[in-house]
Scaffold this motif. Structure first.
Motif, PDB file in Angstrom:
ATOM      1  N   ILE A 315       0.674  -1.477  -0.085  1.00 13.93           N
ATOM      2  CA  ILE A 315       0.348   0.089   0.448  1.00 13.93           C
ATOM      3  C   ILE A 315       0.826   1.115   0.009  1.00 13.93           C
ATOM      4  O   ILE A 315       1.978   0.828   0.435  1.00 13.93           O
ATOM      5  N   PRO A 316       0.248   2.457  -0.572  1.00 17.39           N
ATOM      6  CA  PRO A 316       1.385   3.300  -0.779  1.00 17.39           C
ATOM      7  C   PRO A 316       1.710   3.876   1.164  1.00 17.39           C
ATOM      8  O   PRO A 316       1.441   4.185   1.721  1.00 17.39           O
ATOM      9  N   VAL A 317       2.703   4.425   0.778  1.00 19.42           N
ATOM     10  CA  VAL A 317       3.931   5.162   2.114  1.00 19.42           C
ATOM     11  C   VAL A 317       2.773   5.952   2.787  1.00 19.42           C
ATOM     12  O   VAL A 317       2.883   5.788   4.067  1.00 19.42           O
ATOM     13  N   HIS A 318       2.211   6.695   2.328  1.00 21.83           N
ATOM     14  CA  HIS A 318       1.654   7.870   3.086  1.00 21.83           C
ATOM     15  C   HIS A 318       0.561   7.567   3.024  1.00 21.83           C
ATOM     16  O   HIS A 318      -0.881   8.495   4.104  1.00 21.83           O
ATOM     17  N   THR A 319       0.011   6.322   2.278  1.00 27.50           N
ATOM     18  CA  THR A 319      -1.273   5.648   3.310  1.00 27.50           C
ATOM     19  C   THR A 319      -1.353   4.978   4.599  1.00 27.50           C
ATOM     20  O   THR A 319      -0.810   4.262   5.647  1.00 27.50           O
ATOM     21  N   ASP A 320      -2.478   5.439   5.952  1.00 30.88           N
ATOM     22  CA  ASP A 320      -2.733   5.187   7.036  1.00 30.88           C
ATOM     23  C   ASP A 320      -3.275   3.663   6.160  1.00 30.88           C
ATOM     24  O   ASP A 320      -4.138   4.056   6.229  1.00 30.88           O
ATOM     25  N   ILE A 321      -3.197   2.601   7.319  1.00 35.76           N
ATOM     26  CA  ILE A 321      -4.393   1.672   7.540  1.00 35.76           C
ATOM     27  C   ILE A 321      -5.610   2.027   7.616  1.00 35.76           C
ATOM     28  O   ILE A 321      -6.644   2.001   6.953  1.00 35.76           O
ATOM     29  N   LYS A 322      -5.661   3.283   8.433  1.00 38.92           N
ATOM     30  CA  LYS A 322      -6.904   3.611   8.661  1.00 38.92           C
ATOM     31  C   LYS A 322      -8.277   4.507   7.482  1.00 38.92           C
ATOM     32  O   LYS A 322      -9.302   4.334   7.332  1.00 38.92           O
ATOM     33  N   GLN A 323      -6.802   4.643   6.245  1.00 36.14           N
ATOM     34  CA  GLN A 323      -7.790   4.797   5.317  1.00 36.14           C
ATOM     35  C   GLN A 323      -8.559   3.315   4.740  1.00 36.14           C
ATOM     36  O   GLN A 323      -9.229   3.949   3.326  1.00 36.14           O
ATOM     37  N   ILE A 324      -8.227   2.617   4.689  1.00 34.33           N
ATOM     38  CA  ILE A 324      -8.051   1.374   3.676  1.00 34.33           C
ATOM     39  C   ILE A 324      -9.198   0.367   4.631  1.00 34.33           C
ATOM     40  O   ILE A 324      -9.422  -0.686   3.988  1.00 34.33           O
ATOM     41  N   VAL A 325      -9.014  -0.087   5.584  1.00 40.42           N
ATOM     42  CA  VAL A 325      -9.938  -0.799   6.074  1.00 40.42           C
ATOM     43  C   VAL A 325     -10.809   0.013   7.442  1.00 40.42           C
ATOM     44  O   VAL A 325     -10.800   1.099   8.116  1.00 40.42           O
ATOM     45  N   GLN A 326     -12.232  -0.398   7.277  1.00 36.65           N
ATOM     46  CA  GLN A 326     -12.958  -0.332   8.865  1.00 36.65           C
ATOM     47  C   GLN A 326     -12.690  -0.404   9.862  1.00 36.65           C
ATOM     48  O   GLN A 326     -12.210  -1.725  10.105  1.00 36.65           O
ATOM     49  N   PRO A 327     -12.923   0.015  11.283  1.00 32.80           N
ATOM     50  CA  PRO A 327     -12.436  -0.501  12.578  1.00 32.80           C
ATOM     51  C   PRO A 327     -13.630  -1.114  12.479  1.00 32.80           C
ATOM     52  O   PRO A 327     -14.910  -1.552  11.617  1.00 32.80           O
ATOM     53  N   GLY A 328     -13.235  -2.873  12.991  1.00 31.94           N
ATOM     54  CA  GLY A 328     -13.059  -4.444  12.997  1.00 31.94           C
ATOM     55  C   GLY A 328     -13.799  -4.570  12.040  1.00 31.94           C
ATOM     56  O   GLY A 328     -13.450  -6.623  12.346  1.00 31.94           O
ATOM     57  N   THR A 329     -12.690  -4.814  11.445  1.00 34.48           N
ATOM     58  CA  THR A 329     -11.835  -5.566   9.708  1.00 34.48           C
ATOM     59  C   THR A 329     -11.005  -6.400  10.059  1.00 34.48           C
ATOM     60  O   THR A 329     -10.132  -5.971  11.105  1.00 34.48           O
ATOM     61  N   PRO A 330     -10.655  -7.313  10.033  1.00 32.94           N
ATOM     62  CA  PRO A 330      -9.725  -8.118  10.668  1.00 32.94           C
ATOM     63  C   PRO A 330      -8.546  -7.771   9.657  1.00 32.94           C
ATOM     64  O   PRO A 330      -8.529  -8.630   8.376  1.00 32.94           O
ATOM     65  N   TYR A 331      -7.669  -7.945   9.544  1.00 35.14           N
ATOM     66  CA  TYR A 331      -6.552  -7.370   9.420  1.00 35.14           C
ATOM     67  C   TYR A 331      -5.013  -7.783   9.550  1.00 35.14           C
ATOM     68  O   TYR A 331      -4.570  -8.102  10.868  1.00 35.14           O
ATOM     69  N   PHE A 332      -3.543  -8.366   8.233  1.00 31.11           N
ATOM     70  CA  PHE A 332      -2.668  -8.228   8.524  1.00 31.11           C
ATOM     71  C   PHE A 332      -1.634  -7.288   8.283  1.00 31.11           C
ATOM     72  O   PHE A 332      -1.901  -6.495   6.906  1.00 31.11           O
ATOM     73  N   TYR A 333      -0.764  -6.806   8.472  1.00 32.42           N
ATOM     74  CA  TYR A 333       0.266  -5.377   8.353  1.00 32.42           C
ATOM     75  C   TYR A 333       1.445  -5.760   9.033  1.00 32.42           C
ATOM     76  O   TYR A 333       1.373  -5.830   9.570  1.00 32.42           O
ATOM     77  N   VAL A 334       2.468  -5.422   7.543  1.00 30.59           N
ATOM     78  CA  VAL A 334       3.652  -4.896   7.762  1.00 30.59           C
ATOM     79  C   VAL A 334       3.942  -3.845   7.377  1.00 30.59           C
ATOM     80  O   VAL A 334       3.882  -3.254   6.463  1.00 30.59           O
ATOM     81  N   GLU A 335       4.924  -3.195   8.262  1.00 28.44           N
ATOM     82  CA  GLU A 335       5.128  -1.746   8.589  1.00 28.44           C
ATOM     83  C   GLU A 335       7.213  -2.354   8.105  1.00 28.44           C
ATOM     84  O   GLU A 335       7.742  -2.700   8.823  1.00 28.44           O
ATOM     85  N   LEU A 336       7.747  -1.948   7.149  1.00 25.28           N
ATOM     86  CA  LEU A 336       9.350  -2.211   6.646  1.00 25.28           C
ATOM     87  C   LEU A 336       9.500  -0.728   7.169  1.00 25.28           C
ATOM     88  O   LEU A 336       9.588   0.493   7.352  1.00 25.28           O
ATOM     89  N   ASP A 337      11.357  -0.760   7.913  1.00 25.93           N
ATOM     90  CA  ASP A 337      11.835   0.481   8.334  1.00 25.93           C
ATOM     91  C   ASP A 337      11.578   1.640   7.387  1.00 25.93           C
ATOM     92  O   ASP A 337      12.354   2.470   7.108  1.00 25.93           O
ATOM     93  N   ASN A 338      12.255   1.335   6.016  1.00 28.24           N
ATOM     94  CA  ASN A 338      12.127   2.668   5.087  1.00 28.24           C
ATOM     95  C   ASN A 338      10.521   3.587   4.861  1.00 28.24           C
ATOM     96  O   ASN A 338      10.111   4.171   3.774  1.00 28.24           O
ATOM     97  N   GLY A 339       9.382   2.426   5.290  1.00 28.45           N
ATOM     98  CA  GLY A 339       8.032   2.855   5.891  1.00 28.45           C
ATOM     99  C   GLY A 339       6.857   2.687   4.980  1.00 28.45           C
ATOM    100  O   GLY A 339       6.098   2.857   4.698  1.00 28.45           O
TER     101      GLY A 339
END
Ligand SMILES: [Zn+2]
Length: 403
Positions: A315-339
């Motif tokens: 997902i785009p670096v400047h995208t917050d996961i809040k922008q792509i997922v509604q609260p309550g939706t299960p997800y898995f998310y990885v963030e690397l050291d370069n953002g």
């Protein structure tokens, strides 16, 4: 630039049904689907963007580019911070009878806002995105750039003043749709929680640093001796549920840890699994710089996900996961050291140890037997001495100790 809109001073103003502008609003594609046949560097007007941001049109049409583009609907409110509002749709149409047969007619039904039930009006479609005109704190630089653009932009061909129109078309819907600010409720766990700092179940001896909203604890059965968790002090289930002050402090911890690990010639990988867990745990695992490059780590996650039929999307670096997922939706998310960020929307049966499995695999740390935390459990004495060592090392980087 003489564009002036004073609608924001009228608290009853909710938005307009339809907005027609000749130029496209600048950066309307932010956080959404990208338009294909236009040059995003030159396309669009910042004034139109600021107009659209203020007017909150339910439908916004533009035609100047001669291209057809339908942006995903976007929100006009901040999730969890503001009352829900209607979404906006931006639609660009091509020129009538264009030789490329690009779409130039858009047919739709619309019930005016004044005649729509407020609950109906604020319903959010599943594909709704963040508002393209709002910038998060992280995008400060971008905002400054947009402001500069706005100032640079030569006077446009239109002048818009709504002062005189105010108050005549809005009808009260009589449903009490306009609420004041709701008192902020502190989230509470439904049962005993191992991670609420105030709960008796929490293993306090693992805590290495406590801030105002978040704390850092050594991971129980960590992959490495300096694998930590960033956790909210209060009960929040996921990153997407955090209020902005908690997010802000979480970012501060990330930055401190990044510097700390760097001093040890390591880079971190973070991941969160919002699935079968009740309290947010942001896992922060440091890896020696010599072990592998950020790109290799990313690659390993993607490849190993594919092997298990997990669609891990960048997902785009400047995208917050809040922008792509509604609260309550299960997800898995990885963030690397370069953002860079990878995201998977969990449907069902997600392997609970997936993040650890990838990092423990041959491709990365090559400690596959440590993939399961239960295999790495230490005695309380050992945990205590690890915490003590970590705390001492981390101290110079710990912002929570500054006054
Ligand atoms: Zn909790």
């Amino acid at each position: 630039m003489s564009l002036k809109v004073s609608l924001t001073s009228n608290s009853k103003f909710k938005g307009v049904d339809i907005l027609l502008t000749s130029p496209w609003p600048k950066e309307v594609w932010n956080y959404g689907n990208a338009p294909t046949d236009i040059d995003v560097k030159t396309c669009g007007s910042a004034s139109v963007a600021s107009l659209a941001a203020t007017l909150k049109p339910r439908y916004h049409f533009s035609a100047l580019q001669g291209a057809n583009y339908e942006r995903l609907p976007y929100r006009n409110h901040l999730v969890l911070q503001e009352n829900a509002q209607h979404v906006s749709r931006f639609i660009a149409l091509a020129s009538v009878g264009n030789p490329g047969k690009k779409k130039y007619i858009y047919a739709f039904n619309i019930v005016p806002m004044s005649g729509t039930d407020s609950a109906e009006l604020v319903k959010q479609p599943l594909d709704v995105t963040e508002n393209p005109y709002r910038k998060s704190g992280k995008d400060e630089k971008k905002t400054q750039r947009s402001k500069a653009l706005e100032e640079e932009e030569p006077a446009q061909q239109f002048f818009f003043d709504l002062n005189r129109q105010q108050g005549k078309k809005r009808q009260s819907d009589g449903r009490g749709g306009h609420q004041g600010k709701q008192p902020k409720k502190h989230p509470q766990p439904t049962g005993p929680c191992w991670f609420c700092l105030a709960s008796p179940e929490v293993e306090k001896h693992l805590v290495v640093s406590i801030g105002e909203h978040c704390y850092v604890a050594l991971a129980k059965g960590g992959l490495t001796s300096d694998h930590v968790l960033i956790l909210p002090i209060g009960h929040y289930q996921a990153m997407v549920d955090l209020s902005s002050d908690v997010v802000e402090e979480c970012e501060k911890y990330k930055a401190s840890l990044k510097k700390f690990y760097k001093s040890k010639a390591k880079r971190y990988v973070m991941f969160e699994r919002n699935y079968r867990s009740q309290h947010l745990q942001l896992q922060v695992v440091p890896l020696p710089l010599s072990c592998c490059a950020t790109d290799d780590i990313k690659e390993s996650f993607i490849v190993q996900a594919q092997e298990q039929n997990i669609e891990l999307l960048e997902i785009p670096v400047h995208t917050d996961i809040k922008q792509i997922v509604q609260p309550g939706t299960p997800y898995f998310y990885v963030e690397l050291d370069n953002g860079e960020k990878l995201f998977h929307r969990i449907k069902k049966n997600f392997p609970l140890q997936f993040g650890r499995e990838v990092l423990a695999s041959e491709a990365i740390l090559n400690i596959p037997t440590r993939a399961d935390w239960r295999a790495c459990k230490l005695s309380q004495d050992e945990e205590e001495s690890q915490v003590k060592a970590f705390r001492k090392d981390f101290e110079p980087f710990d912002f929570s100790l500054e006054d």
